[in-house]
Design an enzyme around this catalytic site. Structure first.
Site, PDB file in Angstrom:
ATOM      1  CD  GLU A   1      16.270  53.894  53.934  1.00  0.00           C
ATOM      2  OE1 GLU A   1      15.879  54.615  54.071  1.00  0.00           O
ATOM      3  OE2 GLU A   1      16.600  53.644  54.983  1.00  0.00           O
TER       4      GLU A   1
HETATM    5  P1  P53 Z   1      12.778  60.655  55.786  1.00  0.00           P
HETATM    6  C1  P53 Z   1      18.867  61.853  55.095  1.00  0.00           C
HETATM    7  C2  P53 Z   1      19.143  62.293  53.749  1.00  0.00           C
HETATM    8  C3  P53 Z   1      18.544  60.821  53.248  1.00  0.00           C
HETATM    9  C4  P53 Z   1      17.513  59.966  53.232  1.00  0.00           C
HETATM   10  O1  P53 Z   1      13.802  59.869  55.085  1.00  0.00           O
HETATM   11  C5  P53 Z   1      17.566  60.079  54.927  1.00  0.00           C
HETATM   12  C6  P53 Z   1      17.976  60.989  56.157  1.00  0.00           C
HETATM   13  C7  P53 Z   1      17.566  61.151  56.675  1.00  0.00           C
HETATM   14  O2  P53 Z   1      16.532  61.610  57.148  1.00  0.00           O
HETATM   15  O3  P53 Z   1      17.381  58.689  56.194  1.00  0.00           O
HETATM   16  C8  P53 Z   1      16.981  57.573  55.397  1.00  0.00           C
HETATM   17  O4  P53 Z   1      12.169  60.375  57.228  1.00  0.00           O
HETATM   18  C9  P53 Z   1      16.794  57.076  56.356  1.00  0.00           C
HETATM   19  C10 P53 Z   1      15.344  56.182  56.840  1.00  0.00           C
HETATM   20  C11 P53 Z   1      14.592  57.751  56.701  1.00  0.00           C
HETATM   21  C12 P53 Z   1      14.331  57.955  55.187  1.00  0.00           C
HETATM   22  O5  P53 Z   1      15.663  57.692  54.247  1.00  0.00           O
HETATM   23  O6  P53 Z   1      13.822  61.958  56.575  1.00  0.00           O
HETATM   24  O7  P53 Z   1      17.132  55.760  56.353  1.00  0.00           O
HETATM   25  O8  P53 Z   1      15.537  56.434  58.077  1.00  0.00           O
HETATM   26  O9  P53 Z   1      13.502  57.696  56.946  1.00  0.00           O
HETATM   27  C13 P53 Z   1      13.714  58.983  54.727  1.00  0.00           C
HETATM   28  O10 P53 Z   1      11.710  61.412  55.146  1.00  0.00           O
END
Ligand code: P53
Length: 477
Positions: free
Chosen positions: A374
């Site tokens: 990611e």
């Molecule tokens: P969103 C917190 C901090 C870093 C990554 O996040 C995180 C989170 C939880 O929100 O989640 C990861 O959608 C995760 C995904 C998520 C993505 O990062 O809050 O593995 O499910 O969607 C982005 O912007």
């Protein structure tokens, strides 16, 4: 001369998670997961975790972007970009609706057969996370989530069912998404999504015990998985967020080290099969994680991971002014702004060099292959009159990060398996439940109120990424 490219067979792709895009929350006998009881929030407005599904609330994951009904169209678009792999998760509640059944739900298994077959038709390797914030709600209510050792067996049944069913279709697996988020143990979203825990009186103690059970569950899954198919690559998955000291004051440096230790220990156990000294000493001193058996010790050693998958979005900076290394309440309390970094519209710092730093850190620490599963920028997109979507900010973010990744690979000798930017198609944000926080190369017509045609369209970044893949990363402009 420095080679200007990524290794042959590099896994370019994109990443999502079942609960954020599939929708169809009750189709094919699916049960209710923790993601199904989370309302829509906004920037600065936390999602509410309700006591089951309540009438009159907005639960954005229930419909997602209806990937369940659109997956063929979406996989075709991934193929058009040239994806070599596609990272998604298997919704636990499609396979075991309540989590404690002994026999799986065939309709759920069939959906992923069809999805993986569709990917493989295009030569796209599925990369699968087993638990991505999707624990059956029944396991939370009935057993207290991973606060209960029994849940290890339910997880293992889920994992082995998936391993057996998809053994010839899926080679790359991860056991728990961002298992280290719960280092932030006073955060209800983190402890619920990781462990199915509700906040209580002693969140830190509860977190350490639950996380221990998850690490045992992961090790058992690795062990069983290897028996089913020795060629499986089964990895950890952490949220890699480096914590930097705010200044060269040794108190800041010690504090940053301590916070990093308290985040790294999850992947330490995954990779080494044993606890790091500092955390072990801390648990002993505090009397945490009292249920740790001799058998656990053996299992952890026998089920170490093959690679470290990780997300990277940002770095954080901490100051000892807010709590020194020995009197740390929660890492979040020590965070300060980094004057050298800009932030996204959602307040996340943008730090491409931090990714190169991280690739080196993780390599030095674990001596294992790495997989960036990611990375990306959540941003608001504007659809023009003619339907086009110009997103240079997204390209700029990804290009800068890939430039640093390239240096890590070509100059620093990092062994990197692949790169799957987050939310390759717009999905529901995990943290806020919004649609308007978009990461995709593919736009989905749906707003924060759930309105829209669900039509898919290509953003400018779609064509940029297509060329990156085509040139195997030689051209990043
Ligand atoms: P969103 C917190 C901090 C870093 C990554 O996040 C995180 C989170 C939880 O929100 O989640 C990861 O959608 C995760 C995904 C998520 C993505 O990062 O809050 O593995 O499910 O969607 C982005 O912007």
């Amino acid at each position: 001369m420095v080679a200007n490219s990524f290794p042959e067979g590099f896994l370019w792709g994109g990443a999502v998670a079942a609960h954020q895009l599939e929708g169809a929350w009750q189709s094919g006998g699916k049960g209710v997961s923790v993601a199904d009881v989370m309302t829509a929030g906004a920037h600065g407005v936390p999602r509410e975790i309700t006591d089951g599904v309540l009438p009159g609330k907005n639960y954005p994951n229930h419909d997602g972007i209806d990937f369940y009904g659109h997956y063929k169209e979406d996989v075709a678009l991934f193929a058009e970009m040239g994806f070599k792999c596609f990272r998604t998760s298997i919704a636990w509640t499609r396979i075991f609706p309540n989590g404690d059944e002994t026999e799986p739900n065939e309709a759920g298994l069939k959906f992923y057969d069809d999805l993986f077959d569709e990917c493989l038709e295009y030569g796209i390797e599925p990369v699968v996370t087993l638990a991505h914030f999707e624990m059956p709600w029944h396991l939370v209510e009935e057993y207290g989530g991973f606060g209960n050792r029994k849940v290890i067996d339910f997880y293992l049944n889920f994992a082995t069912t998936c391993f057996k069913r998809y053994q010839d279709k899926v080679k790359y697996w991860m056991t728990f998404n961002e298992i280290d988020n719960q280092a932030d143990f006073n955060n209800d979203f983190a402890v619920m999504t990781n462990s199915g825990l509700k906040l209580g009186d002693n969140n830190e103690a509860a977190m350490y015990q639950a996380a221990h059970y998850e690490l045992v569950a992961s090790a058992l899954a690795v062990k069983e998985g290897k028996k089913i198919n020795p060629d499986f690559m089964i990895g950890a998955m952490i949220n890699y967020t480096p914590f930097y000291p705010a200044t060269s004051d040794p108190a800041d440096i010690l504090l940053a080290q301590r916070i990093n230790q308290r985040r790294f220990w999850f992947s330490d156990v995954h990779a080494w099969g044993e606890y790091p000294k500092e955390v072990e000493a801390y648990l002993e001193r505090k009397g945490f994680r009292s249920d740790f058996t001799a058998e656990d010790q053996v299992v952890l050693k026998e089920g170490t991971v093959d690679y470290i998958g990780f997300s990277y979005y940002q770095s954080m900076t901490v100051s000892a002014k807010n709590g020194d290394a020995d009197h740390l309440i929660s890492p979040a309390d020590a965070v300060v702004d980094n004057p050298y970094l800009e932030t996204s519209d959602w307040g996340w710092s943008v730090d491409p060099i931090g990714l190169r730093y991280g690739l080196n850190e993780l390599t030095d620490r674990y001596h294992l292959p790495l997989f960036i599963v990611e990375n990306g920028l959540g941003a608001v997109d504007q659809v023009e009159e003619d339907g086009s979507i110009h997103d240079p900010y997204r390209v700029d973010y990804l290009r800068k990060h890939l430039e640093e990744v390239k240096k890590a690979v070509t100059l620093d000798g990092v062994d990197l398996m692949g790169y799957t930017p987050w939310g390759c198609i717009d999905v529901v944000s995990a943290g806020t439940g919004q649609m308007s926080k978009r990461y995709g190369f593919i736009y989905v017509d749906k707003d924060d109120e759930g309105k829209g045609t669900l039509a898919r369209s290509r953003k400018d970044s779609f064509f940029w990424y297509q060329n990156v893949i085509k040139t195997n990363g030689a051209e990043l402009d």
